[in-house]
Each structure stands twice: as structure tokens, then as C-alpha cells.
Design an enzyme around this catalytic site. Structure first.
Site, PDB file in Angstrom:
ATOM      1  N   ARG A 129      22.168   5.763 -24.918  1.00  0.00           N
ATOM      2  CA  ARG A 129      21.839   4.339 -25.006  1.00  0.00           C
ATOM      3  C   ARG A 129      20.378   4.105 -24.629  1.00  0.00           C
ATOM      4  NH1 ARG A 129      26.023   1.377 -21.277  1.00  0.00           N
ATOM      5  NH2 ARG A 129      24.835  -0.499 -21.861  1.00  0.00           N
ATOM      6  N   GLN A 132      22.208 -10.167 -18.397  1.00  0.00           N
ATOM      7  CA  GLN A 132      23.256  -9.190 -18.114  1.00  0.00           C
ATOM      8  C   GLN A 132      22.899  -7.845 -18.749  1.00  0.00           C
ATOM      9  OE1 GLN A 132      27.393 -10.966 -18.795  1.00  0.00           O
ATOM     10  NE2 GLN A 132      26.054 -12.534 -19.671  1.00  0.00           N
ATOM     11  N   ASP A 137      18.911  -3.383 -20.868  1.00  0.00           N
ATOM     12  CA  ASP A 137      17.733  -2.940 -21.642  1.00  0.00           C
ATOM     13  C   ASP A 137      16.483  -3.673 -21.155  1.00  0.00           C
ATOM     14  OD1 ASP A 137      19.055  -5.048 -24.176  1.00  0.00           O
ATOM     15  OD2 ASP A 137      17.168  -5.442 -23.129  1.00  0.00           O
ATOM     16  N   HIS A 151      22.941  -6.948 -13.992  1.00  0.00           N
ATOM     17  CA  HIS A 151      23.736  -5.716 -14.094  1.00  0.00           C
ATOM     18  C   HIS A 151      22.851  -4.471 -14.088  1.00  0.00           C
ATOM     19  CE1 HIS A 151      27.028  -8.406 -16.009  1.00  0.00           C
ATOM     20  NE2 HIS A 151      26.952  -8.550 -14.723  1.00  0.00           N
ATOM     21  N   CYS A 187      23.196   9.524  -2.038  1.00  0.00           N
ATOM     22  CA  CYS A 187      22.271   8.984  -1.025  1.00  0.00           C
ATOM     23  C   CYS A 187      21.521   7.755  -1.539  1.00  0.00           C
ATOM     24  CB  CYS A 187      21.281  10.077  -0.598  1.00  0.00           C
ATOM     25  SG  CYS A 187      20.046  10.476  -1.854  1.00  0.00           S
ATOM     26  N   CYS A 230      20.371  15.496  -7.248  1.00  0.00           N
ATOM     27  CA  CYS A 230      19.384  14.684  -6.510  1.00  0.00           C
ATOM     28  C   CYS A 230      18.421  15.586  -5.749  1.00  0.00           C
ATOM     29  CB  CYS A 230      20.103  13.766  -5.531  1.00  0.00           C
ATOM     30  SG  CYS A 230      18.996  12.967  -4.360  1.00  0.00           S
ATOM     31  N   THR A 242      26.316 -14.179 -25.111  1.00  0.00           N
ATOM     32  CA  THR A 242      27.274 -13.588 -24.178  1.00  0.00           C
ATOM     33  C   THR A 242      28.690 -14.101 -24.466  1.00  0.00           C
ATOM     34  OG1 THR A 242      27.871 -13.198 -21.871  1.00  0.00           O
ATOM     35  CG2 THR A 242      26.872 -15.347 -22.382  1.00  0.00           C
TER      36      THR A 242
HETATM   37  C1  LIG Z   1      36.009  -7.226 -18.083  1.00  0.00           C
HETATM   38  C2  LIG Z   1      35.941  -8.294 -17.013  1.00  0.00           C
HETATM   39  C3  LIG Z   1      37.126  -9.203 -17.014  1.00  0.00           C
HETATM   40  N1  LIG Z   1      35.799  -7.632 -15.698  1.00  0.00           N
HETATM   41  C4  LIG Z   1      35.009  -8.189 -14.763  1.00  0.00           C
HETATM   42  O1  LIG Z   1      34.429  -9.240 -14.917  1.00  0.00           O
HETATM   43  C5  LIG Z   1      34.864  -7.352 -13.511  1.00  0.00           C
HETATM   44  C6  LIG Z   1      36.015  -7.567 -12.518  1.00  0.00           C
HETATM   45  C7  LIG Z   1      36.089  -8.894 -12.000  1.00  0.00           C
HETATM   46  C8  LIG Z   1      35.371  -9.363 -10.980  1.00  0.00           C
HETATM   47  N2  LIG Z   1      35.702 -10.670 -10.782  1.00  0.00           N
HETATM   48  C9  LIG Z   1      36.639 -11.028 -11.673  1.00  0.00           C
HETATM   49  C10 LIG Z   1      37.280 -12.251 -11.878  1.00  0.00           C
HETATM   50  C11 LIG Z   1      38.193 -12.324 -12.872  1.00  0.00           C
HETATM   51  C12 LIG Z   1      38.465 -11.174 -13.650  1.00  0.00           C
HETATM   52  C13 LIG Z   1      37.808  -9.961 -13.438  1.00  0.00           C
HETATM   53  C14 LIG Z   1      36.898  -9.907 -12.456  1.00  0.00           C
HETATM   54  N3  LIG Z   1      33.565  -7.621 -12.899  1.00  0.00           N
HETATM   55  C15 LIG Z   1      33.027  -6.625 -12.160  1.00  0.00           C
HETATM   56  O2  LIG Z   1      33.547  -5.548 -11.968  1.00  0.00           O
HETATM   57  C16 LIG Z   1      31.659  -6.934 -11.550  1.00  0.00           C
HETATM   58  C17 LIG Z   1      30.553  -6.075 -12.249  1.00  0.00           C
HETATM   59  C18 LIG Z   1      30.387  -6.500 -13.664  1.00  0.00           C
HETATM   60  C19 LIG Z   1      29.170  -5.784 -14.293  1.00  0.00           C
HETATM   61  C20 LIG Z   1      29.580  -4.571 -15.086  1.00  0.00           C
HETATM   62  N4  LIG Z   1      28.428  -3.975 -15.756  1.00  0.00           N
HETATM   63  C21 LIG Z   1      27.972  -4.329 -16.963  1.00  0.00           C
HETATM   64  N5  LIG Z   1      26.874  -3.767 -17.513  1.00  0.00           N
HETATM   65  C22 LIG Z   1      26.155  -2.708 -16.816  1.00  0.00           C
HETATM   66  C23 LIG Z   1      26.671  -1.377 -17.218  1.00  0.00           C
HETATM   67  C24 LIG Z   1      26.398  -1.038 -18.665  1.00  0.00           C
HETATM   68  O3  LIG Z   1      25.746  -1.835 -19.370  1.00  0.00           O
HETATM   69  O4  LIG Z   1      26.833   0.049 -19.052  1.00  0.00           O
HETATM   70  S1  LIG Z   1      28.807  -5.574 -17.816  1.00  0.00           S
HETATM   71  C25 LIG Z   1      28.293  -5.384 -19.450  1.00  0.00           C
HETATM   72  O5  LIG Z   1      29.308  -5.956 -20.195  1.00  0.00           O
HETATM   73  C26 LIG Z   1      29.002  -7.283 -20.441  1.00  0.00           C
HETATM   74  C27 LIG Z   1      29.161  -7.525 -21.897  1.00  0.00           C
HETATM   75  O6  LIG Z   1      29.257  -8.884 -22.033  1.00  0.00           O
HETATM   76  P1  LIG Z   1      28.237  -9.654 -23.030  1.00  0.00           P
HETATM   77  O7  LIG Z   1      26.840  -9.372 -22.654  1.00  0.00           O
HETATM   78  O8  LIG Z   1      28.726 -11.023 -23.059  1.00  0.00           O
HETATM   79  O9  LIG Z   1      28.442  -8.904 -24.412  1.00  0.00           O
HETATM   80  P2  LIG Z   1      29.755  -8.798 -25.308  1.00  0.00           P
HETATM   81  O10 LIG Z   1      29.606  -7.545 -26.051  1.00  0.00           O
HETATM   82  O11 LIG Z   1      30.950  -9.053 -24.508  1.00  0.00           O
HETATM   83  O12 LIG Z   1      29.610 -10.032 -26.328  1.00  0.00           O
HETATM   84  C28 LIG Z   1      28.498 -10.123 -27.156  1.00  0.00           C
HETATM   85  C29 LIG Z   1      28.380 -11.597 -27.501  1.00  0.00           C
HETATM   86  O13 LIG Z   1      27.204 -11.753 -28.292  1.00  0.00           O
HETATM   87  C30 LIG Z   1      27.528 -12.487 -29.457  1.00  0.00           C
HETATM   88  N6  LIG Z   1      26.568 -12.069 -30.495  1.00  0.00           N
HETATM   89  C31 LIG Z   1      26.648 -11.008 -31.331  1.00  0.00           C
HETATM   90  N7  LIG Z   1      25.521 -10.955 -32.114  1.00  0.00           N
HETATM   91  C32 LIG Z   1      24.724 -11.995 -31.725  1.00  0.00           C
HETATM   92  C33 LIG Z   1      23.448 -12.479 -32.127  1.00  0.00           C
HETATM   93  N8  LIG Z   1      22.750 -11.875 -33.095  1.00  0.00           N
HETATM   94  N9  LIG Z   1      22.931 -13.567 -31.506  1.00  0.00           N
HETATM   95  C34 LIG Z   1      23.630 -14.214 -30.517  1.00  0.00           C
HETATM   96  N10 LIG Z   1      24.851 -13.788 -30.064  1.00  0.00           N
HETATM   97  C35 LIG Z   1      25.389 -12.701 -30.676  1.00  0.00           C
HETATM   98  C36 LIG Z   1      28.983 -12.174 -29.758  1.00  0.00           C
HETATM   99  O14 LIG Z   1      29.564 -13.211 -30.510  1.00  0.00           O
HETATM  100  C37 LIG Z   1      29.562 -12.104 -28.338  1.00  0.00           C
HETATM  101  O15 LIG Z   1      29.931 -13.386 -27.872  1.00  0.00           O
HETATM  102  C38 LIG Z   1      27.565  -7.520 -20.058  1.00  0.00           C
HETATM  103  O16 LIG Z   1      27.562  -8.219 -18.879  1.00  0.00           O
HETATM  104  C39 LIG Z   1      27.049  -6.098 -19.855  1.00  0.00           C
HETATM  105  O17 LIG Z   1      26.057  -6.054 -18.865  1.00  0.00           O
HETATM  106  N11 LIG Z   1      31.634  -6.533 -10.169  1.00  0.00           N
HETATM  107  C40 LIG Z   1      32.286  -7.256  -9.261  1.00  0.00           C
HETATM  108  O18 LIG Z   1      32.880  -8.273  -9.547  1.00  0.00           O
HETATM  109  O19 LIG Z   1      32.203  -6.711  -8.001  1.00  0.00           O
HETATM  110  C41 LIG Z   1      32.945  -7.390  -6.974  1.00  0.00           C
HETATM  111  C42 LIG Z   1      34.295  -6.859  -7.084  1.00  0.00           C
HETATM  112  C43 LIG Z   1      34.439  -5.531  -6.764  1.00  0.00           C
HETATM  113  C44 LIG Z   1      35.725  -5.024  -6.812  1.00  0.00           C
HETATM  114  C45 LIG Z   1      36.820  -5.788  -7.292  1.00  0.00           C
HETATM  115  C46 LIG Z   1      36.606  -7.122  -7.655  1.00  0.00           C
HETATM  116  C47 LIG Z   1      35.318  -7.665  -7.545  1.00  0.00           C
END
Ligand SMILES: CC(C)NC(=O)[C@H](Cc1c[nH]c2ccccc12)NC(=O)[C@H](CCCC/N=C(/NCCC(=O)O)S[C@H]1O[C@H](COP(=O)(O)OP(=O)(O)OC[C@H]2O[C@@H](n3cnc4c(N)ncnc43)[C@H](O)[C@@H]2O)[C@@H](O)[C@H]1O)NC(=O)OCc1ccccc1
Length: 261
Positions: free
Chosen positions: A77, A112, A115, A130, A141, A167, A209
Site C-alpha cells: 500500500r 482518517q 496516505d 488513524h 518498544c 527493531c 467516508t
Molecule cells: C468497523 C468498525 C465498526 N469498528 C470500529 O469502529 C472499531 C471498534 C469500535 C470502537 N468503538 C466502537 C463503537 C461502535 C462499534 C465499534 C466500535 N474502532 C476501533 O477499533 C478504533 C480504531 C479505528 C481505526 C482503525 N484504523 C483504520 N485505518 C488505519 C489502518 C489502515 O489504514 O490500515 S480505519 C480505516 O478504515 C476506515 C475506512 O473508512 P472510510 O475512510 O470511511 O472508507 P470506506 O472504504 O469505509 O468508505 C469509502 C467511502 O468513500 C466513498 N467514495 C468512494 N469514492 C469516492 C469519491 N471519488 N469521492 C468521494 N467519496 C467516495 C464511498 O461511497 C464510501 O462512503 C478509515 O477510517 C481507515 O482509516 N479504536 C478504538 O476504538 O479504540 C478504543 C477501543 C479499543 C478497544 C475496544 C473498543 C474501543
């Protein structure tokens, strides 16, 4: 909430909202980089990773279970991101940030995305919620680890996984990308800066998003509480559409230059 298609001329009240705003937060997701050729999280994985969803790979457990598979996913990536360019949406936001600064206002870019396309378009990013895929640290570490640029072209899926380097500081841990994996806490500094910016804003734009991943997806609700106008730019409905004042259905690379022209 009013839904507008990209073909429609941007209604006067949206143009006025954008023109008169002085303290703007732009919250972006994977869709912002889609037109640059960066796959969104919704898109299926390919090759080595086709059996996994992004949510499965982006976890400490996946790295624990198979560090080479996860490491190579991030290196591939990283190479892809290095091989593509910011799109007109990124550039329009950068121009808007400069324009607002000239007017004594500000645009806070909160993303989020891991990149660096916002920065490469000239935007000063307030918060990478993120993390970033371009830097690395030790999984044990937490010391920063210098890693050479990936030897991939970013398009060809690597034939087999490569081991992450050890590391150099603790000689124990493996290098990992400086991203936030699922179940890991967001960097407090970035999240606090994002919430403070939304609390001080007079307009919030939510771009590309799906509004699924928490706690990032809750940030616009802070604006809602304060009656700050919320505009969504996304070709599709999202988990946040219902709280928006306006939803512009279109691709950010087309809508943002028009909206900010
Ligand atoms: C799946 C989801 C339900 N799970 C979560 O949210 C979890 C768990 C959770 C916490 N609280 C909650 C409450 C409720 C339910 C679940 C949870 N959250 C976490 O784990 C977070 C950490 C979250 C961060 C994870 N890391 C990423 N990225 C980095 C890595 C990597 O990149 O590899 S998230 C990653 O996915 C996410 C993807 O989402 P989007 O960016 O929205 O992209 P997506 O592909 O989904 O959609 C694309 C959109 O673009 C649109 N689109 C397409 N083309 C275009 C275009 N051309 N123009 C405009 N728009 C466009 C599409 O229509 C679409 O709508 C981004 O945030 C991205 O960074 N940490 C945490 O809460 O810690 C504390 C904790 C700890 C323990 C237990 C509980 C809580």
C-alpha cells in the site's frame, strides 16, 4: 437534510455557506483518495490478501499471527501511495486552506487516511486520526524505526510476503507501520485537536467516508450539537447522511473544485 446530485448546479444557499465560512473543518476518508487510485477500505483485497478484509488485516492480532503477511500489505500500500498523485479534490482543499488563511480564517484538515496525499497537495493536515503509513516504529518498544522505501511498484501484488525488519533499538520487536489498528486507541493529541477544531468551527465538510469507523465517525456529531452546518460529499449515502444539512452526491475530485471555484 437536502440531497443534491453533482449534475445539479450547487444551490445558492450551499455556495453562500461555503463562501461565508471562515473556520472550516474538512473530515476526509478513503473516498478522498479513490480518484488518485488508492483503494478504499470497502474494496476487496487482492493476491496475497484476497482471503482477508481490510478490517481483519489492520489489527494487532493479524500482525501477531502473521507479521510478514500484514507487513507486506502495508509495504505494498505504501508503494502504491508513493506511485500515485493527489487528485483535484486534494488540490481544491489546499487552495481553500490558503484562501481562508489569507482571509484571517482557517481550514483544519482532519483525515482518517494514512496516505500523505493531502500534504503532497499542499494542505497542512491538523490530524491524522488513524496514523500514517509512511513512518514506522517497533511493535514492542515503540521506538521509531527507519525503513527504506518499499521495493514494489505499488501496482503488482508482491508474489510472496517479506518479513518485517527487527527493531535496531531493542533487538526484540518487529517494525510495524505507524497506523492505528482496530482495537487500538487513536493518538490522543490528534483526536483532541480534531474535537477542538470542530468545537471552534462554523462549517464542517465530510468527504469520502462511509461513517462506520468509530470514534472518527462521531466527530461530525460534535458539530451537530453546536448547530454547525454539515455538508457531506460522497457518491453514496453513508452512516452520517441523516445528520447532514446537505449531501452532495458526487465524487470529491469533481465536486470540491466546483464547490470552491
Ligand atoms: C468497523 C468498525 C465498526 N469498528 C470500529 O469502529 C472499531 C471498534 C469500535 C470502537 N468503538 C466502537 C463503537 C461502535 C462499534 C465499534 C466500535 N474502532 C476501533 O477499533 C478504533 C480504531 C479505528 C481505526 C482503525 N484504523 C483504520 N485505518 C488505519 C489502518 C489502515 O489504514 O490500515 S480505519 C480505516 O478504515 C476506515 C475506512 O473508512 P472510510 O475512510 O470511511 O472508507 P470506506 O472504504 O469505509 O468508505 C469509502 C467511502 O468513500 C466513498 N467514495 C468512494 N469514492 C469516492 C469519491 N471519488 N469521492 C468521494 N467519496 C467516495 C464511498 O461511497 C464510501 O462512503 C478509515 O477510517 C481507515 O482509516 N479504536 C478504538 O476504538 O479504540 C478504543 C477501543 C479499543 C478497544 C475496544 C473498543 C474501543
Amino acid at each position: 437534510m437536502r440531497e443534491l446530485s453533482v449534475t445539479e448546479s450547487v444551490p445558492e444557499d450551499v455556495v453562500t455557506l461555503v463562501r461565508e465560512a471562515r473556520q472550516v473543518v474538512a473530515l476526509s476518508g478513503a473516498g478522498m483518495s479513490a480518484e488518485s487510485g488508492v483503494p478504499t477500505f470497502r474494496e476487496v483485497q487482492r493476491g496475497l490478501w484476497e482471503r482477508f478484509s481490510a478490517e481483519e488485516l489492520a489489527t494487532p492480532d493479524a500482525f501477531e499471527a502473521d507479521p510478514a503477511l500484514v507487513w507486506t500489505w502495508y509495504r505494498w500500500r505504501q508503494a502504491l501511495i508513493a506511485a500515485v498523485e493527489p487528485n483535484p479534490g486534494h488540490r481544491a482543499l489546499a487552495a481553500w486552506q490558503r484562501h481562508l488563511a489569507d482571509q484571517g480564517g482557517w481550514l483544519a484538515a482532519v483525515t482518517q487516511n494514512v496516505d500523505d496525499l493531502h500534504e503532497r497537495a499542499g494542505t497542512d493536515v491538523l490530524a491524522h486520526l488513524h496514523g500514517s503509513i509512511t513512518t514506522h516504529r517497533c511493535a514492542d518498544c515503540q521506538e521509531p524505526v527507519e525503513v527504506p522505501d518499499p521495493a514494489y511498484d505499488g501496482f503488482t501484488v508482491p508474489p510472496e510476503p517479506e518479513q518485517p525488519p527487527r527493531c535496531p533499538a531493542c533487538q526484540e520487536g518487529l517494525a510495524r507501520p505507524d497506523v492505528v489498528w482496530f482495537s487500538e486507541m487513536l493518538p490522543a493529541e490528534a483526536f483532541d485537536a480534531a474535537t477542538a477544531a470542530i468545537r471552534a468551527s462554523d462549517l464542517v465538510i465530510v468527504v469520502g467516508t462511509s461513517g462506520i469507523v468509530q470514534p472518527a465517525a462521531s466527530l461530525p456529531l460534535l458539530g451537530l450539537e453546536r448547530g454547525v452546518p454539515l455538508i457531506e460529499i460522497n457518491p453514496e449515502e453513508t452512516g452520517l447522511t441523516e445528520v447532514m444539512d446537505f449531501a452532495i452526491r458526487g465524487r470529491s475530485g469533481e465536486v470540491l473544485p466546483r464547490l470552491l471555484a
